[in-house]
Write a protein that holds these residues in place. Structure first.
Motif, PDB file in Angstrom:
ATOM      1  N   GLY A  70       1.820  17.442  13.226  1.00  0.00           N
ATOM      2  CA  GLY A  70       2.975  17.611  14.093  1.00  0.00           C
ATOM      3  C   GLY A  70       3.749  16.350  14.404  1.00  0.00           C
ATOM      4  N   LEU A  71       3.621  15.311  13.571  1.00  0.00           N
ATOM      5  CA  LEU A  71       4.379  14.071  13.762  1.00  0.00           C
ATOM      6  C   LEU A  71       5.196  13.802  12.507  1.00  0.00           C
ATOM      7  CD1 LEU A  71       5.017  11.462  15.373  1.00  0.00           C
ATOM      8  CD2 LEU A  71       3.007  10.426  14.278  1.00  0.00           C
ATOM      9  N   LEU A  72       6.505  13.697  12.665  1.00  0.00           N
ATOM     10  CA  LEU A  72       7.404  13.445  11.541  1.00  0.00           C
ATOM     11  C   LEU A  72       7.678  11.954  11.433  1.00  0.00           C
ATOM     12  CD1 LEU A  72       9.226  14.809   9.351  1.00  0.00           C
ATOM     13  CD2 LEU A  72      11.085  14.648  11.008  1.00  0.00           C
ATOM     14  N   MET A  73       7.392  11.375  10.270  1.00  0.00           N
ATOM     15  CA  MET A  73       7.622   9.947  10.021  1.00  0.00           C
ATOM     16  C   MET A  73       8.272   9.772   8.662  1.00  0.00           C
ATOM     17  SD  MET A  73       4.187   8.087  11.494  1.00  0.00           S
ATOM     18  CE  MET A  73       3.182   8.506  10.075  1.00  0.00           C
ATOM     19  N   GLU A  74       8.822   8.563   8.447  1.00  0.00           N
ATOM     20  CA  GLU A  74       9.472   8.253   7.178  1.00  0.00           C
ATOM     21  C   GLU A  74       9.135   6.824   6.774  1.00  0.00           C
ATOM     22  OE1 GLU A  74      13.820   8.946   5.095  1.00  0.00           O
ATOM     23  OE2 GLU A  74      13.771   8.210   7.155  1.00  0.00           O
ATOM     24  N   SER A  75       9.151   6.584   5.474  1.00  0.00           N
ATOM     25  CA  SER A  75       8.866   5.237   4.969  1.00  0.00           C
ATOM     26  C   SER A  75      10.152   4.453   4.765  1.00  0.00           C
ATOM     27  CB  SER A  75       8.089   5.321   3.650  1.00  0.00           C
ATOM     28  OG  SER A  75       8.903   5.887   2.630  1.00  0.00           O
ATOM     29  N   ALA A  76       9.980   3.159   4.542  1.00  0.00           N
ATOM     30  CA  ALA A  76      11.090   2.257   4.212  1.00  0.00           C
ATOM     31  C   ALA A  76      10.513   1.131   3.373  1.00  0.00           C
ATOM     32  CB  ALA A  76      11.744   1.723   5.481  1.00  0.00           C
ATOM     33  N   GLY A  77      11.378   0.197   2.976  1.00  0.00           N
ATOM     34  CA  GLY A  77      10.935  -0.949   2.198  1.00  0.00           C
ATOM     35  C   GLY A  77      11.116  -0.749   0.711  1.00  0.00           C
ATOM     36  N   THR A  78      11.259  -1.842   0.008  1.00  0.00           N
ATOM     37  CA  THR A  78      11.446  -1.813  -1.440  1.00  0.00           C
ATOM     38  C   THR A  78      10.326  -1.059  -2.140  1.00  0.00           C
ATOM     39  OG1 THR A  78      12.598  -3.940  -1.317  1.00  0.00           O
ATOM     40  CG2 THR A  78      11.787  -3.258  -3.481  1.00  0.00           C
ATOM     41  N   ASP A  79       9.108  -1.180  -1.614  1.00  0.00           N
ATOM     42  CA  ASP A  79       7.953  -0.506  -2.203  1.00  0.00           C
ATOM     43  C   ASP A  79       7.506   0.707  -1.394  1.00  0.00           C
ATOM     44  OD1 ASP A  79       7.209  -2.338  -4.504  1.00  0.00           O
ATOM     45  OD2 ASP A  79       7.268  -3.774  -2.852  1.00  0.00           O
ATOM     46  N   SER A  80       8.340   1.161  -0.463  1.00  0.00           N
ATOM     47  CA  SER A  80       8.025   2.332   0.371  1.00  0.00           C
ATOM     48  C   SER A  80       6.665   2.201   1.049  1.00  0.00           C
ATOM     49  CB  SER A  80       8.080   3.619  -0.466  1.00  0.00           C
ATOM     50  OG  SER A  80       9.360   3.803  -1.028  1.00  0.00           O
ATOM     51  N   ASN A  81       6.351   0.995   1.511  1.00  0.00           N
ATOM     52  CA  ASN A  81       5.059   0.750   2.154  1.00  0.00           C
ATOM     53  C   ASN A  81       5.193   0.413   3.634  1.00  0.00           C
ATOM     54  OD1 ASN A  81       6.226  -1.835   1.431  1.00  0.00           O
ATOM     55  ND2 ASN A  81       4.261  -2.771   1.927  1.00  0.00           N
ATOM     56  N   ILE A 111      -1.840  10.627  17.096  1.00  0.00           N
ATOM     57  CA  ILE A 111      -1.703  11.308  15.806  1.00  0.00           C
ATOM     58  C   ILE A 111      -1.576  10.295  14.679  1.00  0.00           C
ATOM     59  CG2 ILE A 111      -0.229  12.822  14.410  1.00  0.00           C
ATOM     60  CD1 ILE A 111       0.489  14.326  16.973  1.00  0.00           C
ATOM     61  N   PHE A 112      -0.827   9.229  14.931  1.00  0.00           N
ATOM     62  CA  PHE A 112      -0.656   8.172  13.924  1.00  0.00           C
ATOM     63  C   PHE A 112      -2.022   7.630  13.503  1.00  0.00           C
ATOM     64  CE2 PHE A 112       0.114   3.901  12.381  1.00  0.00           C
ATOM     65  CZ  PHE A 112       1.325   3.986  11.711  1.00  0.00           C
ATOM     66  N   GLU A 113      -2.867   7.328  14.459  1.00  0.00           N
ATOM     67  CA  GLU A 113      -4.179   6.768  14.126  1.00  0.00           C
ATOM     68  C   GLU A 113      -5.082   7.807  13.464  1.00  0.00           C
ATOM     69  OE1 GLU A 113      -7.684   3.912  15.936  1.00  0.00           O
ATOM     70  OE2 GLU A 113      -6.175   4.729  17.310  1.00  0.00           O
ATOM     71  N   GLU A 114      -5.048   9.040  13.964  1.00  0.00           N
ATOM     72  CA  GLU A 114      -5.828  10.109  13.328  1.00  0.00           C
ATOM     73  C   GLU A 114      -5.416  10.273  11.866  1.00  0.00           C
ATOM     74  OE1 GLU A 114      -4.948  13.528  15.681  1.00  0.00           O
ATOM     75  OE2 GLU A 114      -5.855  12.695  17.509  1.00  0.00           O
ATOM     76  N   SER A 115      -4.126  10.224  11.640  1.00  0.00           N
ATOM     77  CA  SER A 115      -3.591  10.408  10.281  1.00  0.00           C
ATOM     78  C   SER A 115      -3.935   9.223   9.391  1.00  0.00           C
ATOM     79  CB  SER A 115      -2.073  10.607  10.340  1.00  0.00           C
ATOM     80  OG  SER A 115      -1.740  11.702  11.176  1.00  0.00           O
ATOM     81  N   LEU A 116      -3.913   8.024   9.955  1.00  0.00           N
ATOM     82  CA  LEU A 116      -4.273   6.842   9.192  1.00  0.00           C
ATOM     83  C   LEU A 116      -5.732   6.902   8.754  1.00  0.00           C
ATOM     84  CD1 LEU A 116      -3.712   4.060   8.031  1.00  0.00           C
ATOM     85  CD2 LEU A 116      -4.073   3.086  10.314  1.00  0.00           C
ATOM     86  N   LYS A 117      -6.594   7.321   9.659  1.00  0.00           N
ATOM     87  CA  LYS A 117      -8.017   7.471   9.301  1.00  0.00           C
ATOM     88  C   LYS A 117      -8.177   8.459   8.160  1.00  0.00           C
ATOM     89  CE  LYS A 117     -10.013   6.489  13.884  1.00  0.00           C
ATOM     90  NZ  LYS A 117     -10.720   7.099  15.037  1.00  0.00           N
ATOM     91  N   ALA A 123       0.855  -1.195   0.000  1.00  0.00           N
ATOM     92  CA  ALA A 123       0.000   0.000   0.000  1.00  0.00           C
ATOM     93  C   ALA A 123       0.890   1.244   0.000  1.00  0.00           C
ATOM     94  CB  ALA A 123      -0.932  -0.009   1.199  1.00  0.00           C
ATOM     95  N   THR A 124       1.600   1.442  -1.088  1.00  0.00           N
ATOM     96  CA  THR A 124       2.592   2.514  -1.193  1.00  0.00           C
ATOM     97  C   THR A 124       1.951   3.897  -1.114  1.00  0.00           C
ATOM     98  OG1 THR A 124       3.985   1.078  -2.541  1.00  0.00           O
ATOM     99  CG2 THR A 124       4.441   3.445  -2.629  1.00  0.00           C
ATOM    100  N   GLU A 125       0.889   4.109  -1.850  1.00  0.00           N
ATOM    101  CA  GLU A 125       0.233   5.424  -1.866  1.00  0.00           C
ATOM    102  C   GLU A 125      -0.353   5.761  -0.503  1.00  0.00           C
ATOM    103  OE1 GLU A 125      -3.227   7.894  -4.361  1.00  0.00           O
ATOM    104  OE2 GLU A 125      -2.729   5.815  -4.896  1.00  0.00           O
ATOM    105  N   LEU A 126      -0.917   4.775   0.176  1.00  0.00           N
ATOM    106  CA  LEU A 126      -1.478   5.007   1.505  1.00  0.00           C
ATOM    107  C   LEU A 126      -0.404   5.501   2.466  1.00  0.00           C
ATOM    108  CD1 LEU A 126      -3.757   4.768   3.627  1.00  0.00           C
ATOM    109  CD2 LEU A 126      -3.031   2.388   3.968  1.00  0.00           C
ATOM    110  N   VAL A 127       0.766   4.879   2.433  1.00  0.00           N
ATOM    111  CA  VAL A 127       1.851   5.278   3.326  1.00  0.00           C
ATOM    112  C   VAL A 127       2.320   6.697   3.019  1.00  0.00           C
ATOM    113  CG1 VAL A 127       4.271   4.821   3.925  1.00  0.00           C
ATOM    114  CG2 VAL A 127       2.609   2.956   3.880  1.00  0.00           C
ATOM    115  N   ALA A 128       2.407   7.038   1.740  1.00  0.00           N
ATOM    116  CA  ALA A 128       2.794   8.409   1.361  1.00  0.00           C
ATOM    117  C   ALA A 128       1.785   9.415   1.910  1.00  0.00           C
ATOM    118  CB  ALA A 128       2.903   8.522  -0.153  1.00  0.00           C
ATOM    119  N   ASN A 129       0.506   9.096   1.808  1.00  0.00           N
ATOM    120  CA  ASN A 129      -0.534   9.984   2.330  1.00  0.00           C
ATOM    121  C   ASN A 129      -0.508  10.044   3.854  1.00  0.00           C
ATOM    122  OD1 ASN A 129      -1.548  10.699  -0.201  1.00  0.00           O
ATOM    123  ND2 ASN A 129      -2.974   8.983  -0.263  1.00  0.00           N
ATOM    124  N   LEU A 130      -0.244   8.916   4.481  1.00  0.00           N
ATOM    125  CA  LEU A 130      -0.160   8.857   5.939  1.00  0.00           C
ATOM    126  C   LEU A 130       0.941   9.776   6.460  1.00  0.00           C
ATOM    127  CD1 LEU A 130      -0.697   7.648   8.758  1.00  0.00           C
ATOM    128  CD2 LEU A 130       0.627   5.625   8.063  1.00  0.00           C
TER     129      LEU A 130
END
Length: 454
Positions: free
Chosen positions: A411-422, A443-449, A396-403
């Protein structure tokens, strides 16, 4: 309340704010495009603990930590003082010409801490993760008299010519060849994506067999100097190497006279619940021959280290190792101060505590959101893999980018990893408070929603 104790707060209409927008415009005019990502439109003003404030006054909780550099947190006063005190004496010597006490003191500390094979160890310093990996391979070639190197799928080892060849994801080396020869790649034990229907034991054997095939199809075992592996793979998706696989690899190396190098550039310095992740290997009787580390070694000052038993480390001929800035006095001073704090305040225990909290939070979310396919890691180095479907495991690459973008606006800084950035990688400073951890998960859950709603 200090910034280190504060909570995330966005005061501008959105991120980036007006001052940061002006900074980004100037950045794009003066810095090569390859460094001007739009993913993180941020300009820091100050940082303390696990928090930083941008030039617009927005406050962020940092779950990236300089990609594993800030285990000790931003602006630790003892490190600041150590660097200031050293700067009043001298900034620089080239250690090959003029020795300094800080270099030897930090080397001794690492020799007494790093869990590689051998009763007596030696350490020398470089400046970055890529440099220490490259130097470890030099040492292995000098000791064995061989040229071959085996690395793994999903690996990231740097951006020098040699380490780009070792790094699996070709986005990091596109158009940069030719690369060194005598490098072969084996499959890394990514259990979540092992062949369908395999038990864990069958999957581990599958990956062991994949390594053995390299000797037939890549480089003969008797021509291999070293095998370079991350105990917990970083860019590849935060994937821990199963101990049973490590034990099998150690045996293969021993049977064929191959040196086993543990790349602890990202996972070292208390991140995984041990001071070094290869302590888990040593406890299983599979300690590496050489350990490389960097990132959080000096809390943000540039330095990396190569450590191994004396007979291995002494194999490099004079003139083949070292460099102008390697083991810089300011970096060594910061590294000595950091090591003292890591040990006195039991930072591995802090990593275990934070890891337990966030893992419990992620698992609770996994029960509600079927896009969370896997949660894995060691200590406070946790990966959360997102998929479109748990059965097919389509990334779910696009979902992670949006998340990531939704979290940034909160106000939460995160980064992706993985071959597919998911995969979301969790690398928060190990000084994050319980209250900040709780708010970060919210914030993680709010952002995921919000990302799912898109």
């Amino acid at each position: 309340m200090t910034l280190a104790e504060d909570m995330p707060q966005i005061i501008t209409e959105s991120v980036p704010g007006p001052k940061t927008q002006e900074f980004l415009k100037k950045r794009d005019e003066n810095v090569p495009a390859g460094l001007c990502s739009s993913t993180y439109p941020i300009c820091i003003k100050r940082g303390e603990g696990a928090m930083f404030e941008d030039i617009d006054g927005n406050k962020f909780l940092d779950w990236v930590g300089g990609v594993g550099v800030l285990n000790i947190g931003y602006s630790r006063p003892e490190l600041v003082k150590a660097v200031q005190d050293q700067a009043t004496k001298y900034f620089h010597t080239i250690f090959n010409v003029i020795g300094h006490e800080g270099y030897v003191e930090l080397a001794e500390g690492l020799n007494n801490t790093i869990p590689c094979r051998g009763e007596h160890k030696k350490t020398y310093f470089a400046n970055s993760g890529a440099e220490c990996d490259e130097n470890a391979i030099k040492i292995a070639k000098a000791y064995t008299g061989r040229q071959g190197v085996i690395c793994f799928s999903g690996a990231f080892h740097g951006r020098t010519n040699l380490t780009m060849a070792l790094t699996a994801k070709k986005a990091y080396s596109r158009g940069m060849g030719p690369f060194p020869a005598d490098i072969a790649r084996a499959p890394y034990p990514y259990l979540y994506r092992a062949p369908k229907g395999y038990s864990e034991a069958e999957a581990i054997q599958y990956y062991v067999d994949g390594l053995k095939k390299v000797f037939d199809q890549g480089i003969p075992a008797k021509e291999v100097a070293c095998l370079l592996v991350e105990p917990l793979q970083g860019e590849g998706g935060f994937i821990p190497a199963p101990i049973e696989w490590v034990k099998a690899v150690r045996q293969i190396c021993d049977e064929n006279g191959i040196l086993l190098i543990a790349d602890e550039v990202q996972c070292g310095n208390c991140r995984t619940g041990k001071y070094f992740a290869s302590e888990y290997w040593a406890e299983a009787g599979a300690a590496p021959d050489i350990v490389t580390t960097a990132k959080s070694l000096a809390g943000g000052m540039p330095i990396s280290a190569i450590t191994g038993r004396d007979e291995v480390m002494d194999a490099a001929p004079a003139g083949t190792i070292g460099g102008t800035f390697c083991g810089n006095p300011l970096s060594c001073a910061s590294g000595i101060a950091a090591m003292k704090i890591y040990k006195e305040e039991d930072f591995p225990a802090k990593a275990r505590h934070i890891g337990e909290q966030v893992t419990a939070g992620f698992k609770a979310m996994a029960e509600k959101y079927d896009v969370i396919g896997d949660i894995r890691g060691l200590g406070a180095m946790i990966g959360v893999e997102f998929v479109k479907d748990r059965e097919t495991k389509e990334p779910a690459t696009e979902l992670v980018a949006n998340l990531i973008q939704e979290a940034l606006q909160r106000g939460l800084l995160m980064e992706s990893a993985g071959t597919d950035s998911n995969v979301i990688r969790f690398l928060a400073p190990l000084v994050m408070t319980d209250e900040q951890t709780k708010r970060g998960l919210e914030i993680f859950e709010e952002s995921l929603k919000a990302a799912l709603a898109k």
